[in-house]
Motif scaffolding. Structure first.
Motif, PDB file in Angstrom:
ATOM      1  N   THR A   1       0.847  -1.193   0.000  1.00 30.95           N
ATOM      2  CA  THR A   1       0.000   0.000   0.000  1.00 30.95           C
ATOM      3  C   THR A   1       0.881   1.240   0.000  1.00 30.95           C
ATOM      4  O   THR A   1       1.832   1.335   0.788  1.00 30.95           O
ATOM      5  CB  THR A   1      -0.905   0.030   1.247  1.00 30.95           C
ATOM      6  OG1 THR A   1      -1.669  -1.163   1.314  1.00 30.95           O
ATOM      7  CG2 THR A   1      -1.862   1.219   1.202  1.00 30.95           C
ATOM      8  N   VAL A   2       0.574   2.171  -0.888  1.00 30.60           N
ATOM      9  CA  VAL A   2       1.246   3.473  -0.894  1.00 30.60           C
ATOM     10  C   VAL A   2       0.243   4.491  -0.373  1.00 30.60           C
ATOM     11  O   VAL A   2      -0.837   4.662  -0.947  1.00 30.60           O
ATOM     12  CB  VAL A   2       1.710   3.850  -2.324  1.00 30.60           C
ATOM     13  CG1 VAL A   2       2.366   5.219  -2.309  1.00 30.60           C
ATOM     14  CG2 VAL A   2       2.663   2.798  -2.863  1.00 30.60           C
ATOM     15  N   VAL A   3       0.578   5.142   0.746  1.00 30.98           N
ATOM     16  CA  VAL A   3      -0.351   6.075   1.393  1.00 30.98           C
ATOM     17  C   VAL A   3       0.177   7.494   1.242  1.00 30.98           C
ATOM     18  O   VAL A   3       1.375   7.746   1.424  1.00 30.98           O
ATOM     19  CB  VAL A   3      -0.476   5.749   2.906  1.00 30.98           C
ATOM     20  CG1 VAL A   3      -1.530   6.648   3.554  1.00 30.98           C
ATOM     21  CG2 VAL A   3      -0.836   4.293   3.114  1.00 30.98           C
ATOM     22  N   GLN A   4      -0.739   8.415   0.918  1.00 31.84           N
ATOM     23  CA  GLN A   4      -0.339   9.819   0.819  1.00 31.84           C
ATOM     24  C   GLN A   4      -1.371  10.697   1.508  1.00 31.84           C
ATOM     25  O   GLN A   4      -2.567  10.621   1.185  1.00 31.84           O
ATOM     26  CB  GLN A   4      -0.246  10.234  -0.649  1.00 31.84           C
ATOM     27  CG  GLN A   4       0.955   9.679  -1.383  1.00 31.84           C
ATOM     28  CD  GLN A   4       1.031  10.269  -2.778  1.00 31.84           C
ATOM     29  OE1 GLN A   4       0.202   9.981  -3.637  1.00 31.84           O
ATOM     30  NE2 GLN A   4       2.029  11.093  -3.002  1.00 31.84           N
ATOM     31  N   SER A   5      -0.918  11.560   2.399  1.00 28.72           N
ATOM     32  CA  SER A   5      -1.809  12.570   2.967  1.00 28.72           C
ATOM     33  C   SER A   5      -1.834  13.758   1.991  1.00 28.72           C
ATOM     34  O   SER A   5      -1.102  13.751   0.993  1.00 28.72           O
ATOM     35  CB  SER A   5      -1.268  13.026   4.322  1.00 28.72           C
ATOM     36  OG  SER A   5      -0.002  13.640   4.139  1.00 28.72           O
ATOM     37  N   ILE A   6      -2.637  14.777   2.310  1.00 30.74           N
ATOM     38  CA  ILE A   6      -2.718  15.958   1.432  1.00 30.74           C
ATOM     39  C   ILE A   6      -1.349  16.620   1.340  1.00 30.74           C
ATOM     40  O   ILE A   6      -0.894  17.002   0.248  1.00 30.74           O
ATOM     41  CB  ILE A   6      -3.780  16.949   1.964  1.00 30.74           C
ATOM     42  CG1 ILE A   6      -5.163  16.292   1.917  1.00 30.74           C
ATOM     43  CG2 ILE A   6      -3.772  18.250   1.155  1.00 30.74           C
ATOM     44  CD1 ILE A   6      -6.259  17.107   2.546  1.00 30.74           C
TER      45      ILE A   6
ATOM     46  N   ARG B   1       1.020  14.539  -0.821  1.00 30.65           N
ATOM     47  CA  ARG B   1       0.728  14.623  -2.255  1.00 30.65           C
ATOM     48  C   ARG B   1       1.306  15.908  -2.838  1.00 30.65           C
ATOM     49  O   ARG B   1       1.841  15.940  -3.931  1.00 30.65           O
ATOM     50  CB  ARG B   1      -0.789  14.562  -2.497  1.00 30.65           C
ATOM     51  CG  ARG B   1      -1.361  13.176  -2.327  1.00 30.65           C
ATOM     52  CD  ARG B   1      -2.702  13.045  -3.021  1.00 30.65           C
ATOM     53  NE  ARG B   1      -3.751  13.850  -2.442  1.00 30.65           N
ATOM     54  CZ  ARG B   1      -4.471  13.508  -1.376  1.00 30.65           C
ATOM     55  NH1 ARG B   1      -4.239  12.373  -0.737  1.00 30.65           N
ATOM     56  NH2 ARG B   1      -5.436  14.291  -0.923  1.00 30.65           N
TER      57      ARG B   1
ATOM     58  N   ARG C   1       7.460   4.278  -4.918  1.00 33.11           N
ATOM     59  CA  ARG C   1       6.982   3.541  -6.097  1.00 33.11           C
ATOM     60  C   ARG C   1       8.006   2.492  -6.535  1.00 33.11           C
ATOM     61  O   ARG C   1       7.632   1.374  -6.907  1.00 33.11           O
ATOM     62  CB  ARG C   1       6.715   4.506  -7.242  1.00 33.11           C
ATOM     63  CG  ARG C   1       5.391   5.226  -7.118  1.00 33.11           C
ATOM     64  CD  ARG C   1       5.151   6.137  -8.283  1.00 33.11           C
ATOM     65  NE  ARG C   1       3.866   6.810  -8.149  1.00 33.11           N
ATOM     66  CZ  ARG C   1       3.551   7.928  -8.770  1.00 33.11           C
ATOM     67  NH1 ARG C   1       4.439   8.499  -9.565  1.00 33.11           N
ATOM     68  NH2 ARG C   1       2.370   8.480  -8.600  1.00 33.11           N
TER      69      ARG C   1
ATOM     70  N   ARG D   1      -4.923   9.254   0.899  1.00 28.42           N
ATOM     71  CA  ARG D   1      -5.172   8.441  -0.289  1.00 28.42           C
ATOM     72  C   ARG D   1      -4.311   7.189  -0.221  1.00 28.42           C
ATOM     73  O   ARG D   1      -3.115   7.273   0.053  1.00 28.42           O
ATOM     74  CB  ARG D   1      -4.833   9.227  -1.548  1.00 28.42           C
ATOM     75  CG  ARG D   1      -5.356   8.551  -2.815  1.00 28.42           C
ATOM     76  CD  ARG D   1      -5.127   9.394  -4.015  1.00 28.42           C
ATOM     77  NE  ARG D   1      -5.838  10.660  -3.920  1.00 28.42           N
ATOM     78  CZ  ARG D   1      -5.665  11.664  -4.786  1.00 28.42           C
ATOM     79  NH1 ARG D   1      -4.811  11.543  -5.767  1.00 28.42           N
ATOM     80  NH2 ARG D   1      -6.337  12.777  -4.644  1.00 28.42           N
TER      81      ARG D   1
ATOM     82  N   LEU E   1      -3.230   3.572  -2.161  1.00 28.70           N
ATOM     83  CA  LEU E   1      -3.206   2.746  -3.364  1.00 28.70           C
ATOM     84  C   LEU E   1      -2.770   1.344  -2.932  1.00 28.70           C
ATOM     85  O   LEU E   1      -1.627   1.130  -2.536  1.00 28.70           O
ATOM     86  CB  LEU E   1      -2.230   3.312  -4.394  1.00 28.70           C
ATOM     87  CG  LEU E   1      -2.061   2.481  -5.665  1.00 28.70           C
ATOM     88  CD1 LEU E   1      -3.342   2.483  -6.467  1.00 28.70           C
ATOM     89  CD2 LEU E   1      -0.910   3.003  -6.520  1.00 28.70           C
TER      90      LEU E   1
END
Lengths: 490, 177
Positions: A437-442, A445, A472, B106, B108
């Motif tokens: 899982t690749v997680v990004q907050s605001i 990003r 990635r 978010r 993925l």
């Protein structure tokens, strides 16, 4: 032989089993209200109880019948198919080759009717999903045989077993009394102290009615003569510390007395016990993730606690975790190659970005400090402002965590080191990863950052606040290693 | 087989970041709105019943925070839920399945077929009305047991399930040493 190729319902006995099951669930949910109604000051009329009981019984009956009518199962194309649900329909498809085992259980109702509850065990199944509530004995045995004939075979085929020569057991760890003493002195005494206090409070709750009797009146009188003083406070603290150190030693001794770990072909054997000897065998292939940790004191003395995280390990229950005291670095070097021969930490180390502690300070540190200070100020006045000291402590620990976080990769595994005052290292083979899982907050990003999570059957491994490109690349590499390999992960 | 350790150029690996993800069906937003409406109506009913049986709570000092909290929760749920819906998307690849979800955080998820244990096709009563379904993908991961793909048209969900099961099946023959 029954092939179960047509969708079918369970036998009628399953309706009774379902009735019992739903009744227990409904009673479990309703008992506080029942108790409140029974003990409440306003007595209810008899008609209230009659109508309520009828309503509950009708609900249970209708629900049970609908549950029974909507439950079907069959075998199709090597998969066990289960269809269930009244309003929300569920179609469960389980490739039989993924099924680890099939358990047949009997409650009293099952015994009376010569039936079995069939529980299908896969690593990913939720408890209630993979259950057929009742099958007649012959059918249950036939279904079990059919499933297991397709199920997961042993890693080493019988014709290969003869070629593998038995190896002598190799002793990896053996703890003496001195090792136990060193380990217990460096234990988390605050945890022991909290446990002791909890025990004392719980004991006090039980005996307090007795202490209020005439025979113990002198205790209450004595309490009034004690006045607070710093000498008393320090004395009590030192006493509690001594008691917790002794209690830690007793806990450690009881837990790890005569502890030995040997490596035999196929797995690790653990033996320990003071009065009752215990034995645990861990196949190498079940180990999903390995971690070793040391608090500040243990780091100074070269002591560690090694944890082997195996498939299906219950993370909530500490008692079930496999924790091994390591009293010399050579022991660790002897154990790790059984999981992963070449350690990634021999290569270049990578870190995480300072944004980690900066964001934590803004999102957690400052708001919590403000709330705490306001609350304590309202309660204690000027003394409440001392809560502001928590902010520099929080910032410094977050900063240290970010600075101490390192990770290494090689073509077999990923290794992570982290910690504030103590240190923890995790070693994970790429093959043990279940998904990524690749997680990004605001914020992440906006600044092209991400948190990478590697999910395994023994827990999650996360690398926070790394460049998105790096996340990635690691994600793609992990997927390539899993998807291009023929090796079984378990 | 001789041991090799050839250097791998990350650029040569299949790139997870470059794939175009397919959004979920727009009708799923209607499903969400209906669910929110039902939940918040139920919550409002519960609050009304509580206030009816506790008349002494009907003061500004109690009503104001309760109504404010209710409205705040409602607005937050709708705004974040709608934002999250617009970002839900998925992609099917030869060896794995990707699913993106979340707005403030978010995520993925990428799940290789070789790690899938089984899958569950689920249709709730509201979803059925709009011809939609969801698929749950189950792995052996201990902390996040399953990934759920919501808002798929029923036919597509069934086709996807069959596809996933076909991908899992052939692996058993060659998977084990």
């Amino acid at each position: 032989m029954n092939t179960f190729d047509q969708p079918r319902r369970q036998p009628l006995i399953a309706l009774i089993i379902t009735l019992v099951r739903i009744t227990r669930a409904v009673m479990g949910a309703l008992w506080p209200f029942l108790l409140a109604a029974l003990l409440g000051s306003k007595r209810k009329k008899a008609s209230y109880w009659i109508f309520s009981s009828i309503a509950v019984l009708v609900f249970i009956l209708v629900r049970s019948v609908l549950d029974y009518l909507n439950f079907k199962f069959w075998v199709q194309n090597g998969q066990l198919m289960i269809r269930r649900g009244i309003l929300t329909k569920k179609n469960i498809s389980m490739p039989m080759s993924r099924i680890q085992s099939v358990h047949l259980e009997q409650t009293l109702w099952h015994t009376i009717t010569n039936a079995y509850r069939v529980i299908i065990d896969t690593p990913g199944a939720e408890k209630e999903e993979a259950v057929i509530y009742a099958l007649q004995r012959a059918e249950a045995l036939a279904l079990k045989e059919l499933i297991l004939s397709h199920a997961h075979a042993d890693l080493v085929k019988p014709e290969q077993q003869a070629a593998v020569l038995p190896e002598p057991a190799k002793k990896l760890v053996q703890l003496g009394l001195r090792d136990l003493a060193r380990f217990s002195i460096t234990a988390n005494h605050i945890e022991t102290l909290v446990l002791l206090l909890a025990l004392v409070v719980s004991f006090y709750d039980n005996v307090s009615p007795v202490l209020k009797t005439e025979q113990f009146r002198w205790l209450a009188d004595y309490e009034e003569t004690i006045q607070f003083s710093w000498r008393l406070f320090i004395g009590t603290t030192v006493l509690l510390l001594i008691v917790s150190v002794i209690a830690s030693y007793i806990r450690t001794t009881l837990r790890f007395f005569r502890f030995t770990m040997t490596a035999k072909q196929g797995g690790l054997n653990l033996h320990w016990g003071l009065i009752e000897m215990r034995h645990k065998m861990i196949p190498f292939r079940k180990i999903q993730l390995v971690s070793w940790r040391a608090n500040f004191l243990r780091r100074l003395l070269g002591l560690f606690q090694l944890q082997l995280r195996i498939t299906g390990e219950d993370e909530v229950s500490k008692r079930q975790r496999i924790l091994i005291p390591i009293t010399a670095a050579t022991q660790l070097s002897a154990i790790l190659p059984y999981y992963q021969p070449a350690l990634p930490s021999d290569g270049e180390a990578y870190g995480i970005l300072p944004a980690y502690y900066q964001r934590r300070t803004i999102l957690i540190g400052i708001p919590v400090t403000l709330l705490l200070t306001l609350g304590l100020y309202a309660w204690l006045g000027m003394y409440g402002l001392l809560a502001l000291l928590w902010l520099p402590y929080f910032i410094s620990t977050s900063f240290l965590f970010q600075r101490n976080f390192s990770y290494w990769v090689n073509d077999q595994a990923i290794q992570i080191k982290r910690g504030v005052w103590g240190r923890e290292q995790l070693l994970l083979k790429w093959q043990q990863v279940q998904f990524v899982t690749v997680v990004q907050s605001i914020y992440q990003r906006k600044h092209q950052l991400a948190t990478l999570q590697l999910q395994t059957a023994g827990g999650q491994v996360a690398i926070p606040y790394i460049p998105l490109q790096t996340a990635r690349e690691l994600c793609d590499y992990a997927l390539w290693k899993i998807e291009s390999s023929q090796e079984n992960w378990m | 087989m001789a041991f090799t350790n050839i250097s791998i150029d990350p650029a040569s690996l299949p790139q997870s970041g470059e794939l175009a993800l397919k959004p979920i069906h727009p009708s799923y937003l209607k499903v969400l709105r209906i669910v929110w409406f039902m939940l918040f109506t139920l919550l409002l009913l519960v609050l009304c019943v509580l206030f009816y049986f506790n008349q002494d709570w009907l003061q500004l000092i109690v009503l104001l925070p309760v109504i404010s909290a209710y409205l705040l929760l409602l607005v937050f749920t709708v705004v974040v839920g709608t934002g999250s819906f617009r970002r839900k998307a998925y992609a099917i690849r030869e060896k794995d399945i990707m699913y993106q979800t979340g707005w403030i955080f978010r995520k993925l998820h990428i799940v290789p077929y070789s790690r899938l244990q089984h899958c569950v096709l689920k249709t709730g009563p509201i979803e059925r009305r709009f011809g939609l379904a969801s698929i749950g993908l189950f792995t052996a991961a201990s902390e996040v047991r399953d990934i759920r793909l919501h808002g798929l048209p029923q036919a597509e969900a069934e086709q996807l399930r069959e596809w996933i099961l076909q991908q899992i099946q052939p692996m058993q023959a060659s998977e084990y040493i």
